[in-house]
Design a protein around this motif. Sequence first.
Motif, PDB file in Angstrom:
ATOM      1  N   GLN B  52      22.835  19.735   7.912  1.00 58.21           N
ATOM      2  CA  GLN B  52      22.676  20.740   8.980  1.00 58.21           C
ATOM      3  C   GLN B  52      22.938  22.154   8.477  1.00 58.21           C
ATOM      4  O   GLN B  52      22.477  23.124   9.049  1.00 58.21           O
ATOM      5  N   GLU B  83      19.290  13.521   8.686  1.00 55.96           N
ATOM      6  CA  GLU B  83      20.090  14.743   8.855  1.00 55.96           C
ATOM      7  C   GLU B  83      21.574  14.422   8.703  1.00 55.96           C
ATOM      8  O   GLU B  83      22.048  13.415   9.201  1.00 55.96           O
ATOM      9  N   THR B  85      25.396  15.688   9.413  1.00 56.60           N
ATOM     10  CA  THR B  85      26.149  16.591  10.288  1.00 56.60           C
ATOM     11  C   THR B  85      27.037  17.523   9.468  1.00 56.60           C
ATOM     12  O   THR B  85      27.648  17.108   8.488  1.00 56.60           O
ATOM     13  N   GLY B  86      27.129  18.776   9.908  1.00 54.50           N
ATOM     14  CA  GLY B  86      28.037  19.719   9.273  1.00 54.50           C
ATOM     15  C   GLY B  86      29.477  19.410   9.660  1.00 54.50           C
ATOM     16  O   GLY B  86      29.773  19.176  10.833  1.00 54.50           O
ATOM     17  N   LYS B  87      30.343  19.369   8.672  1.00 57.44           N
ATOM     18  CA  LYS B  87      31.765  19.103   8.957  1.00 57.44           C
ATOM     19  C   LYS B  87      32.637  20.038   8.133  1.00 57.44           C
ATOM     20  O   LYS B  87      32.305  20.353   6.992  1.00 57.44           O
ATOM     21  N   GLU B  98      33.631  18.636  13.437  1.00 59.56           N
ATOM     22  CA  GLU B  98      32.194  18.897  13.316  1.00 59.56           C
ATOM     23  C   GLU B  98      31.923  20.393  13.417  1.00 59.56           C
ATOM     24  O   GLU B  98      32.447  21.067  14.299  1.00 59.56           O
ATOM     25  N   ASN B  99      31.109  20.887  12.495  1.00 58.41           N
ATOM     26  CA  ASN B  99      30.800  22.313  12.452  1.00 58.41           C
ATOM     27  C   ASN B  99      29.304  22.482  12.213  1.00 58.41           C
ATOM     28  O   ASN B  99      28.867  22.723  11.101  1.00 58.41           O
ATOM     29  N   PRO B 100      28.516  22.316  13.283  1.00 56.82           N
ATOM     30  CA  PRO B 100      27.061  22.319  13.074  1.00 56.82           C
ATOM     31  C   PRO B 100      26.480  23.720  12.877  1.00 56.82           C
ATOM     32  O   PRO B 100      25.318  23.861  12.523  1.00 56.82           O
ATOM     33  N   ASP B 101      27.281  24.765  13.091  1.00 54.57           N
ATOM     34  CA  ASP B 101      26.719  26.121  13.094  1.00 54.57           C
ATOM     35  C   ASP B 101      27.495  27.090  12.211  1.00 54.57           C
ATOM     36  O   ASP B 101      27.370  28.289  12.353  1.00 54.57           O
ATOM     37  N   GLY B 119      27.359  18.638   5.031  1.00 53.36           N
ATOM     38  CA  GLY B 119      26.302  19.316   5.778  1.00 53.36           C
ATOM     39  C   GLY B 119      25.455  20.217   4.915  1.00 53.36           C
ATOM     40  O   GLY B 119      24.467  20.776   5.373  1.00 53.36           O
TER      41      GLY B 119
END
Lengths: 303, 130
Positions: B52, B83, B85-87, B98-101, B119
Motif C-alpha cells: 500500500q 496488496e 497492508t501498510g503497517k 495499520e498505517n495505510p496512508d 507495505g
Amino acid sequence: MCDTCGCNDPNAGVSYHKPGEEHTHEHSHEHGHEHHYSHEHEHHHGDEHHSHHHEHSYSHEHSHDGHTHNHDHNHEHTDHSYQHEHTHEKEFKIEHDILNKNNMLAERNRGYFEAKKIKAINLVSSPGSGKTTLLEKTIAAQKDKLSFFVIEGDQQTMNDADRIHATRVPVIQINTGSGCHLDAEMINKAVKQLDVSDNSILLIENVGNLVCPAMFDLGESHRVVVISVTEGDDKPLKYPHMFHSSDICIINKTDLLPYVDFNVEKAKEYALRINHHLEFFELSAKTGQGMDAWYAWLKKNMG
Amino acid sequence: MICWQGNNYRESVKIYSMHELSIATSIIEFAEEFATEHKTEKIKRIELEVGQLSGVVTESLKFALELAVKDTVLESTEIIINEVTGKSICNNCNKEFENPDWYTPCPACQSIDSEIVSGKELHIKSIITG
C-alpha cells in the motif's frame, strides 16, 4: 528530431544535451528494422570439400577404402506434431524486487560519488515551485567557495540548462521524452558526460512531479523536496511518498506569504507526520531571505 | 500519475507517462529473461506483491500491464496482484498498527514517531510455467 539519425520516435526516449553542443545524445537506441539473411558457406573436413545450405538439403561425396560412392539426401523436418495431453506446471518462488535494477544502479552511482567525494543532491517538487531559481541563486552566491555541477531533468527543452549555463557552471540537460522521472541509469550516463570533479556538489533537478520521482533512487546523498507557499499547505498529506523519502524540505517563495493562505506551521506539521526526520528551510530564492541557512547546510554537508 | 496524450490506448502506450508503466516494463523484462533462462515459452501465472505504501497504484499497474504485455511472454498470462497492508511500529510505545496512508498516528499513544514495517513491497513473488 535528431539530425544525425533522424529519430523522432517518442519511445526512443531519453536524450542528453550540453548547452553550446550540437549533438550529444547517444545512439544506443534500437531502430525498428530487421535483418533477414540467408547465407551459404563452405567448409573443409580433412581433404573433403563440401558446401551446404542451411536447410538440411545436402549432397556430399566421400570415399571408403578406395571405392567411391555418391549419395544425395534431402531431409526436411516437417511436422513433428506431438500432442501433449498432460501439462507440465511448475511453480517457481522468486521474491524479486521489481525496482532491483534501478536500485542496484543507484548503489553503483552512490559508491562512485562517495569515492570521489561528490555530494549528489536530488531536488524534487511539483512544476513551478522554484527549483531552477533556487539553483541559480545558490550557484551565483556560492560558486567561489564550492564547486558545482548540475544535471537538469525535463521532458522537453533546454530552457533550464540554458539558465544554469548562464551561471558558468557545467550542466547537462536530460530530456526524458515521455518519461515522468529521472532514474539511476540516466544519472549514470549523464555523470559520464558531465565529468564531475572530486569534492564537488552535484545538483540534480528532477522532472517537476511530486509522484513518480519518489520511487527512483538515483544514488543521491540527500533528497530535497521543495514546496512553495503558492501551493496548498496540505501538499505533504497529498503526496506522502515524496515527503517520506526526502531528508530536507525547502519551503520556497516565503516573500509571498502576506498574499496567500499558506500556513507554514501547518505544512511543517503535516510533513513531520509523514516523516519526523525532515529538516526544514524557509526561504525566498528570489529575495534571498533565509538563504544563508541553506548555504550553511550545503557547506556543512560538504565537510 | 497518468498523462494521456493519445486518442486511443494503443497509441497512448507509446507516449503517456506514468511510473506504473516503468514498473510494468520491468516486470515484463524480468519475465522475458526468466522464460529464456528456463527455456519456456509459456508462463501460465505470475504473482506480484504490491504494498500500500510502495508508491504504485494497483489499478494503474493493472492497466499499464494490460497495455504493455502485448507481443510479450506475458501476453496471455494470468497476473495476480496481492496488496500488502501498510503497517508501522510506534517508537514511543512499541505498538504495531495499520498505517495505510503514511501518517496515521499510533492509536495507543497518538505519537507520530513511528517506523514503517510493511507495505513498501514491490515484488515478483512467483511464476508458474507450463
